[in-house]
Write an enzyme that holds these catalytic residues in place. Structure first.
Site, short mmCIF file in Angstrom:
data_model
loop_
_atom_site.label_atom_id
_atom_site.label_comp_id
_atom_site.label_asym_id
_atom_site.label_seq_id
_atom_site.Cartn_x
_atom_site.Cartn_y
_atom_site.Cartn_z
CG ASP A 1 -54.58 -7.88 4.09
OD1 ASP A 1 -54.81 -7.92 5.56
OD2 ASP A 1 -54.41 -7.12 3.66
CD GLU B 1 -54.38 -11.82 6.77
OE1 GLU B 1 -54.93 -10.43 7.27
OE2 GLU B 1 -52.86 -11.58 6.44
#
Length: 226
Positions: free
Chosen positions: A45, A117
């Site tokens: 992320d 992610e």
């Protein structure tokens, strides 16, 4: 996990893991094992946010912080990542616990987005920041070409979804009705069913995503929003 499926995924990602255990961990939901992908997701992320912010800063030298933040949010939000996951056919590769399997977790946007992610985090640990930056920019190439400051940054699918949500109407449904051509030169045909339109609208494109965007564009025109 089926090695054919794993190899196919790596081809679509454009990256082959040296440490296959990192790939398997990135694909593992917490419902399936104690060695799951949430730490990789946390790392990915942050990396994704940095890479996209850096690229927007480079591409838009005269755009202010507010517009760049909105563009970045559009590019890294969950439904964009889930859309990307579907382009990779990621659902068939997920390692889920029995409960998530039964409830259709392989289709859930949040799980798909989190796994993208986690894959970013995994590729970074398997290689270096330059490799994952190059890969992210390859994955995002068409989206970065399409995005622009202001409301125009929103693609047709997003604008259609927001229009329907604002009127408390069901979200549009997209159905692939035809795929023509060889694997390297395909044409997708999509039917998009939208509340308020009597007939499905049709979109075509060289990928499922482009066909869906074309269908959404037609729907916006029929709704007289374009």
């Amino acid at each position: 996990m089926n090695p054919i499926v794993i190899n196919r995924l790596q081809r679509k990602l454009g990256y082959t893991f040296q440490q296959q255990e990192l790939l398997l961990q990135a694909l593992t939901h917490r419902s399936a094992s104690s060695k799951h992908n949430e730490r990789l997701e946390f790392l990915g992320d942050s990396i994704l946010s940095f890479v996209i912010a850096n690229e927007l800063y480079r591409r838009f030298p005269r755009v202010d912080e507010g517009d760049m933040s909105r563009m970045r949010a559009t590019l890294v939000r969950g439904n964009t990542l889930a859309e990307m996951a579907r382009e990779f056919d990621l659902g068939e590769c997920l390692r889920l616990g029995p409960g998530e399997l039964k409830s259709g977790g392989f289709r859930r946007e949040s799980i798909l987005a989190d796994t993208v992610e986690a894959l970013i985090g995994g590729v970074f640990l398997d290689s270096d920041i330059h490799t994952i930056e190059r890969l992210i920019l390859e994955w995002y190439h068409s989206r970065l070409e399409e995005i622009s400051p202001g409301d125009k940054q929103k693609d047709p699918k997003t604008r259609l979804q927001e229009y329907l949500q604002g009127r408390h109407l069901p979200l549009p449904s997209y159905l692939v009705v035809q795929v023509r051509g060889e694997a390297h030169d395909q044409e997708f045909t999509i039917h998009c069913q939208v509340s308020g339109l009597n007939e499905p609208v049709i979109g075509t494109g060289s990928s499922r995503r482009k066909a869906e965007q074309a269908a959404a564009e037609q729907a916006l025109k029929q709704l007289e929003l374009e």
